[in-house]
Design a protein around this motif. Structure first.
Motif, mmCIF file in Angstrom:
data_model
loop_
_atom_site.group_PDB
_atom_site.id
_atom_site.type_symbol
_atom_site.label_atom_id
_atom_site.label_comp_id
_atom_site.label_asym_id
_atom_site.label_seq_id
_atom_site.Cartn_x
_atom_site.Cartn_y
_atom_site.Cartn_z
ATOM 1 N N MET A 15 0.828 -1.186 0.000
ATOM 2 C CA MET A 15 0.000 0.000 0.000
ATOM 3 C C MET A 15 0.874 1.253 0.000
ATOM 4 N N GLY A 16 0.514 2.219 -0.855
ATOM 5 C CA GLY A 16 1.257 3.462 -0.932
ATOM 6 C C GLY A 16 2.341 3.470 -1.997
ATOM 7 N N ARG A 36 -10.770 -2.814 -15.433
ATOM 8 C CA ARG A 36 -10.375 -3.613 -14.290
ATOM 9 C C ARG A 36 -11.540 -4.501 -13.848
ATOM 10 N N GLN A 37 -11.182 -5.586 -13.161
ATOM 11 C CA GLN A 37 -12.193 -6.517 -12.657
ATOM 12 C C GLN A 37 -11.785 -6.930 -11.253
ATOM 13 N N ILE A 38 -12.507 -6.423 -10.277
ATOM 14 C CA ILE A 38 -12.308 -6.878 -8.905
ATOM 15 C C ILE A 38 -12.818 -8.317 -8.828
ATOM 16 N N LEU A 39 -12.137 -9.132 -8.036
ATOM 17 C CA LEU A 39 -12.402 -10.568 -7.989
ATOM 18 C C LEU A 39 -13.890 -10.869 -7.826
ATOM 19 N N GLY A 40 -14.423 -11.644 -8.782
ATOM 20 C CA GLY A 40 -15.815 -12.083 -8.699
ATOM 21 C C GLY A 40 -16.829 -11.054 -9.152
ATOM 22 N N LEU A 84 -5.528 -0.569 -0.860
ATOM 23 C CA LEU A 84 -5.966 -1.959 -0.801
ATOM 24 C C LEU A 84 -7.062 -2.248 -1.826
ATOM 25 N N GLU A 85 -7.958 -1.280 -2.014
ATOM 26 C CA GLU A 85 -9.086 -1.476 -2.924
ATOM 27 C C GLU A 85 -8.695 -1.423 -4.396
ATOM 28 N N THR A 117 -2.131 -7.239 -6.681
ATOM 29 C CA THR A 117 -2.479 -7.458 -5.279
ATOM 30 C C THR A 117 -1.770 -6.411 -4.435
ATOM 31 N N VAL A 118 -2.543 -5.618 -3.704
ATOM 32 C CA VAL A 118 -1.983 -4.596 -2.830
ATOM 33 C C VAL A 118 -2.115 -5.083 -1.386
#
Lengths: 119, 112
Positions: A15-16, A36-40, A84-85, A117-118
């Motif tokens: 992060m950062g 982009r595609q967030i998981l699921g 994180l997001e 992955t953050v």
């Protein structure tokens, strides 16, 4: 058959930190995109790029994001200070074959994505 | 923005079965495409079909633009057809290359 290539396939960052995702669109295409595609979840539009400038961007594409075409083949997405997001699969895409009439729309071709992955 | 609704959200079929996937959209569109996301996450373009009917092997698609829906037909399903099928649409604003708005997809599982 020509294809969109993306590197790296996986990227883990803290992060950062700043990350740069790289893409080589199909060589005779005119329009370039990041999604982009967030998981699921569903695929979300981030930005489109044409003639060396941003054509359209979504609400997701805020000041922490930037795109660049540093040379005749590469197209990059930079995330300045990751959160994180921001963890998601990032897809590059290209379209509009320059050899076809300009009013002819063409299908979108996606790369295989970079899984960010953050932590 | 445009709303895209896909149905059914999940579908489990036996190998050899046929299926119809539906995509409804809330406004007129200039661009409609169907994609298959395979289990490895790759997004494969199946059809560019803002109107009319197209066929490619066991797959075909029909878009009725005036009624704001599109259908994807899969015949004689194979296990390799498993994955998520996305419909995506775009309404041109005249300002350039706008982005596609995706539906949530139909998750298809073909059992041997």
């Amino acid at each position: 058959e020509p294809e969109v290539t993306q590197t790296p396939s996986h990227q883990v960052t803290q992060m950062g930190q700043e990350v740069i995702l790289r893409c080589v669109p199909i060589s005779n295409h005119l329009y370039f995109y990041w999604y982009r595609q967030i998981l699921g979840q569903k695929v979300e539009f981030l930005v489109s790029f044409y003639n060396n400038e941003i054509s359209e961007k979504s609400e997701i594409f805020d000041d922490q994001f930037s795109v660049e075409r540093p040379d005749g083949s590469n197209f990059t997405l930079k995330i300045r200070s990751t959160k994180l997001e921001d963890s998601a699969m990032y897809f590059c895409a290209s379209s509009q074959d320059s050899t076809l009439p300009q009013l002819t729309n063409s299908p979108l071709h996606f790369g295989n994505g970079t899984r960010l992955t953050v932590t | 923005g445009i709303q895209v609704e896909q149905s059914p959200p999940d579908l489990i079929l036996q190998e050899g079965a046929n299926s119809t996937l539906r995509c409804n959209f809330s406004d007129s569109v200039n661009n409609l495409q169907w994609f298959h996301q395979n289990p490895w996450g790759q997004l494969i373009n199946l059809f560019y079909i803002p109107s009319g009917t197209k066929q490619n092997g066991r797959l075909s698609a029909t878009t009725v633009a005036t009624e704001r829906y599109s259908l994807l037909y899969i015949s004689s399903s194979q296990t390799t057809d498993s994955g998520v099928y996305f419909c995506a649409v775009e309404r041109y604003s005249g300002g350039g290359a706008d982005g596609l708005t995706f539906g949530k997809g139909t998750h298809l599982i073909i059992q041997p």
